[in-house]
Design a protein around this motif. Structure first.
Motif, PDB file in Angstrom:
ATOM      1  N   ARG A  20       0.785  -0.950  -0.220  1.00  0.00           N
ATOM      2  CA  ARG A  20       0.030  -0.013  -0.031  1.00  0.00           C
ATOM      3  C   ARG A  20       0.668   1.010  -0.081  1.00  0.00           C
ATOM      4  O   ARG A  20       0.589   1.892  -0.545  1.00  0.00           O
ATOM      5  N   ASP A  21       1.584   1.583   0.448  1.00  0.00           N
ATOM      6  CA  ASP A  21       2.669   2.452   1.008  1.00  0.00           C
ATOM      7  C   ASP A  21       3.653   2.653  -0.745  1.00  0.00           C
ATOM      8  O   ASP A  21       3.868   3.658  -0.739  1.00  0.00           O
ATOM      9  N   ASP A  24       1.415   4.045  -2.873  1.00  0.00           N
ATOM     10  CA  ASP A  24       0.925   5.298  -2.798  1.00  0.00           C
ATOM     11  C   ASP A  24       1.638   7.030  -3.357  1.00  0.00           C
ATOM     12  O   ASP A  24       3.127   7.036  -3.312  1.00  0.00           O
ATOM     13  N   CYS A  27       4.008   8.489  -1.649  1.00  0.00           N
ATOM     14  CA  CYS A  27       5.499   8.164  -0.607  1.00  0.00           C
ATOM     15  C   CYS A  27       6.297   8.358  -2.165  1.00  0.00           C
ATOM     16  O   CYS A  27       5.713   7.869  -3.742  1.00  0.00           O
ATOM     17  N   LEU A  48       7.324   9.348   3.326  1.00  0.00           N
ATOM     18  CA  LEU A  48       5.535  10.074   2.964  1.00  0.00           C
ATOM     19  C   LEU A  48       6.239  11.397   3.446  1.00  0.00           C
ATOM     20  O   LEU A  48       5.855  12.544   4.066  1.00  0.00           O
TER      21      LEU A  48
END
Length: 152
Positions: A20-21, A24, A27, A48
């Motif tokens: 997920r990170d 993103d 990120c 982030l």
């Protein structure tokens, strides 16, 4: 994930959290590997920092044990800080385990300062986290000058 779970025994991110990170757009992730072996990841780091935000957060950084002590963590951190600046951040935050003095030393040498402690942040080990912040200086441009002939 092999490196993540190998470095962070009890408090490694899950595959879902990492995926997920990494996906993103707010990120920014880096990996490091030997030039002759791109499938052997030796380090990774994530930031982030949404475009235009004034703050960024170092999400994670990990360096394989056999690659430590050669400045790889410093290079990754410098690149994350530069990316945060490019995205508009003027401050970067991170948490670091209270029982990791080598990481703390790296962050302090880069200008991070300790803000506080999060008690029991790293579970299930019940280890405190030090919260640290770097104030990124505003970029400045200056004209190069040449010494006067009389000074030469």
């Amino acid at each position: 994930m092999v490196l993540e779970t190998g470095i962070f025994d009890n408090d490694a991110w899950s595959s879902e959290m990492m995926a997920r990170d990494v996906a993103d757009p707010a990120c920014y992730y880096l990996v490091a590997f030997p030039p002759d072996n791109p499938t052997r990841i030796q380090a990774y780091a994530g930031l982030l920092a949404p475009q235009g935000a004034t703050e960024g957060d170092i999400q994670t950084i990990g360096v394989a044990e056999d690659a430590r002590g050669r400045g790889l963590g410093r290079v990754l951190m410098l690149r994350l800080i530069a990316e945060a600046l490019e995205r508009g951040a003027r401050q970067v935050f991170l948490e670091v385990r209270a029982d990791n003095p080598s990481a703390q030393g790296l962050y302090r040498s880069l200008g991070f300062e300790e803000l506080g402690v999060r008690r029991g942040y790293y579970q299930p080990d019940d280890v405190d986290a030090l919260v640290m912040r770097l104030n990124i200086p505003e970029p400045r441009a200056a004209l190069a000058t040449t010494p006067d002939a009389s000074e030469a």
